[in-house]
Scaffold this active site. Structure first.
Site, PDB file in Angstrom:
ATOM      1  N   LYS A  39       0.849  -1.207   0.000  1.00 17.09           N
ATOM      2  CA  LYS A  39       0.000   0.000   0.000  1.00 17.09           C
ATOM      3  C   LYS A  39       0.880   1.250   0.000  1.00 17.09           C
ATOM      4  CE  LYS A  39      -0.311  -0.223   5.046  1.00 17.09           C
ATOM      5  NZ  LYS A  39      -1.144  -0.666   6.181  1.00 17.09           N
ATOM      6  N   ARG A 137     -11.511  -0.908  14.208  1.00 14.97           N
ATOM      7  CA  ARG A 137     -11.340  -0.131  12.982  1.00 14.97           C
ATOM      8  C   ARG A 137     -12.340  -0.678  11.957  1.00 14.97           C
ATOM      9  NH1 ARG A 137      -5.320   0.358  10.537  1.00 14.97           N
ATOM     10  NH2 ARG A 137      -5.593  -1.894  10.324  1.00 14.97           N
ATOM     11  N   TYR A 262      11.884  31.842   6.766  1.00 18.18           N
ATOM     12  CA  TYR A 262      10.726  32.532   7.357  1.00 18.18           C
ATOM     13  C   TYR A 262      10.926  32.816   8.840  1.00 18.18           C
ATOM     14  CZ  TYR A 262       8.174  31.137   3.151  1.00 18.18           C
ATOM     15  OH  TYR A 262       7.771  30.964   1.858  1.00 18.18           O
ATOM     16  N   MET A 310       8.416  24.878   1.598  1.00 18.97           N
ATOM     17  CA  MET A 310       7.687  23.861   0.846  1.00 18.97           C
ATOM     18  C   MET A 310       8.609  23.091  -0.105  1.00 18.97           C
ATOM     19  SD  MET A 310       4.288  24.134  -1.562  1.00 18.97           S
ATOM     20  CE  MET A 310       3.131  24.672  -0.340  1.00 18.97           C
TER      21      MET A 310
HETATM   22  C1  LIG Z   1      -0.438  -1.643   6.727  1.00 21.94           C
HETATM   23  C2  LIG Z   1      -1.000  -2.937   7.159  1.00 21.94           C
HETATM   24  C3  LIG Z   1      -0.140  -4.027   7.381  1.00 21.94           C
HETATM   25  C4  LIG Z   1       1.369  -3.921   7.291  1.00 21.94           C
HETATM   26  O1  LIG Z   1       1.844  -3.159   8.355  1.00 21.94           O
HETATM   27  P1  LIG Z   1       3.415  -3.101   8.720  1.00 21.94           P
HETATM   28  O2  LIG Z   1       3.434  -2.596  10.089  1.00 21.94           O
HETATM   29  O3  LIG Z   1       4.046  -2.151   7.765  1.00 21.94           O
HETATM   30  O4  LIG Z   1       3.941  -4.465   8.570  1.00 21.94           O
HETATM   31  C5  LIG Z   1      -0.728  -5.235   7.706  1.00 21.94           C
HETATM   32  N1  LIG Z   1      -2.059  -5.361   7.837  1.00 21.94           N
HETATM   33  C6  LIG Z   1      -2.914  -4.332   7.646  1.00 21.94           C
HETATM   34  C7  LIG Z   1      -4.362  -4.542   7.785  1.00 21.94           C
HETATM   35  C8  LIG Z   1      -2.406  -3.080   7.320  1.00 21.94           C
HETATM   36  O5  LIG Z   1      -3.252  -2.063   7.136  1.00 21.94           O
END
Ligand SMILES: *Cc1c(COP(=O)(O)O)cnc(C)c1O
Length: 382
Positions: A39, A137, A262, A310
């Site tokens: 991801k 979640r 700044y 930035m």
């Molecule tokens: C991001 C994620 C992982 C991987 O997490 P890491 O800590 O980077 O290994 C695993 N499971 C779910 C559901 C996640 O959202």
């Protein structure tokens, strides 16, 4: 490097990613499948390049958070197994089915919908059930009605429940055990109703290394694939894949008492040499490192002075008088040779390592290394 159209870029060592995958595979053995988490553009490493390397080195599945991430990988790799770990809204489920993507679900409604869409496409949608063991979640809340509902999903024709999973909050040993046992109990109750799963999983990177007893038959490592260590008890040999680099764009001498950037949050306490770097918070470099961080030039630490802008930041080069415009800068790396490491950086920025790398912006070109040679460069524009 002629194709590189910016002086600021990340260097990604694909051999290190391959090494880490082999390390993980070796740690879990043959009985445990690996869903490599790619991801957030593979945590800033570029999902398409990383996908190839993990699949060649023992990954069974690719896991992403969103439909768009899944589609990006599917367009390039027609036969990789891809799991969307997050929620996909009803109106988009058609894309999931059409592209043979495995969807996480936690409602009977989505199971029915997927089944209908599947009939339309002449396909059997594949799903993993998300079971909430306390993270609060996503997922079926742990209660008897949820077991009933999952059992009803199992009776729907034209849907394949390939897996069931949960996610640990990693609060502590005790809490982890309770969460794990909650998942096991749900799996047991479903088994009594004749429902079995090919894949059962609850562990991310830290859990997979620290709690081998909860690996079930699949793990979902993200951070450790990239060589990011967050675990405490276990041991795993890893090599960080990413180094963030830049080059000096401007150097000037300023007098004692002059301010920089700044609000003049930094003022020279001596006559100083100031270098400007084309790296800013829009590139994903944390603004909170203003007046705190450092970069490495000629193997020496150059402190960041004044507020980070930035697109640019300034460093104190007074003690590195040999520095010249165009010289290479290691913005951060693995801590070797006086470089800033991600752990220190995350602490200084008040965040975690994953946030720092996953926020590397698309404006940063990626330079891929294999066997010590540049094998590919991805720029912001093609
Ligand atoms: C991001 C994620 C992982 C991987 O997490 P890491 O800590 O980077 O290994 C695993 N499971 C779910 C559901 C996640 O959202």
């Amino acid at each position: 490097m002629d194709q590189l159209i910016r002086d600021t870029y990340v260097e990604i060592n694909l051999d290190n990613i391959a090494y880490n995958m082999k390390s993980i595979k070796n740690m879990v053995g043959d009985g445990v499948a690996i869903a490599a988490v790619l991801k957030a553009d593979a945590y800033g490493h570029g999902a398409l390049e990383v996908a190839k390397v993990v699949m060649e080195n023992g990954a069974d599945y690719i896991a992403v958070a969103t439909l768009s991430e899944a589609l990006e990988i599917r367009r390039r790799f027609k036969d990789y197994k891809i799991l969307i770990m997050g929620h996909t809204p009803n109106r988009l489920l058609e894309h999931v089915v059409a592209n043979n993507i495995t969807q996480t679900i936690f409602s009977l409604e989505q199971a029915r919908l997927l089944s209908q869409i599947g009939l339309k496409y002449g396909k059997t949608p594949v799903v993993h059930i998300k079971y909430d063991t306390g993270f609060n979640r996503l997922g079926f809340k742990d209660k008897e009605e949820s077991i009933e509902e999952i059992a009803r999903i199992a009776q729907i024709k034209n849907i394949y429940i390939e897996g069931i999973f949960s996610h640990l909050a990693l609060t502590g040993d005790k809490e982890n055990e309770i969460q794990y046992n909650t998942l096991i109990s749900a799996i047991e109750r479903l088994r009594k109703r004749g429902i079995r799963f090919k894949y059962m999983h609850i562990e991310d990177s830290i859990a997979a290394v620290d709690y081998p007893q909860y690996r079930l038959n699949m793990i979902r490592p993200g951070a450790i694939i990239y060589g990011i260590k967050g675990f405490h008890y276990g041991k795993l040999d890893l090599k960080q894949a990413l180094t963030f680099k830049s080059r000096i764009s401007h150097i000037k001498k300023i007098s004692k008492g002059e301010g920089v950037s700044y609000d003049y949050l930094w003022k020279a306490e001596r006559n100083s040499i100031i270098g400007t770097l084309p790296v800013g918070y829009a590139d994903g470099y944390p603004r909170s490192l203003s007046n705190k961080g450092f970069v490495t030039i000629h193997g020496k630490k150059a402190p960041i002075v004044g507020l980070i802008c930035m697109d640019q930041l300034m460093v104190d080069l007074t003690d590195i008088p040999e520095a010249e415009v165009g010289d290479e800068v290691i913005v951060y790396s693995n801590g070797e040779n006086n470089t800033m490491d991600l752990n220190t950086m995350a602490k200084l920025a008040g965040t975690n390592k994953n946030e720092i790398i996953s926020r590397i912006s698309r404006r940063i070109p990626k330079v891929y290394i294999r066997n010590g040679e540049v094998v590919k460069i991805i720029n912001y524009i093609k």
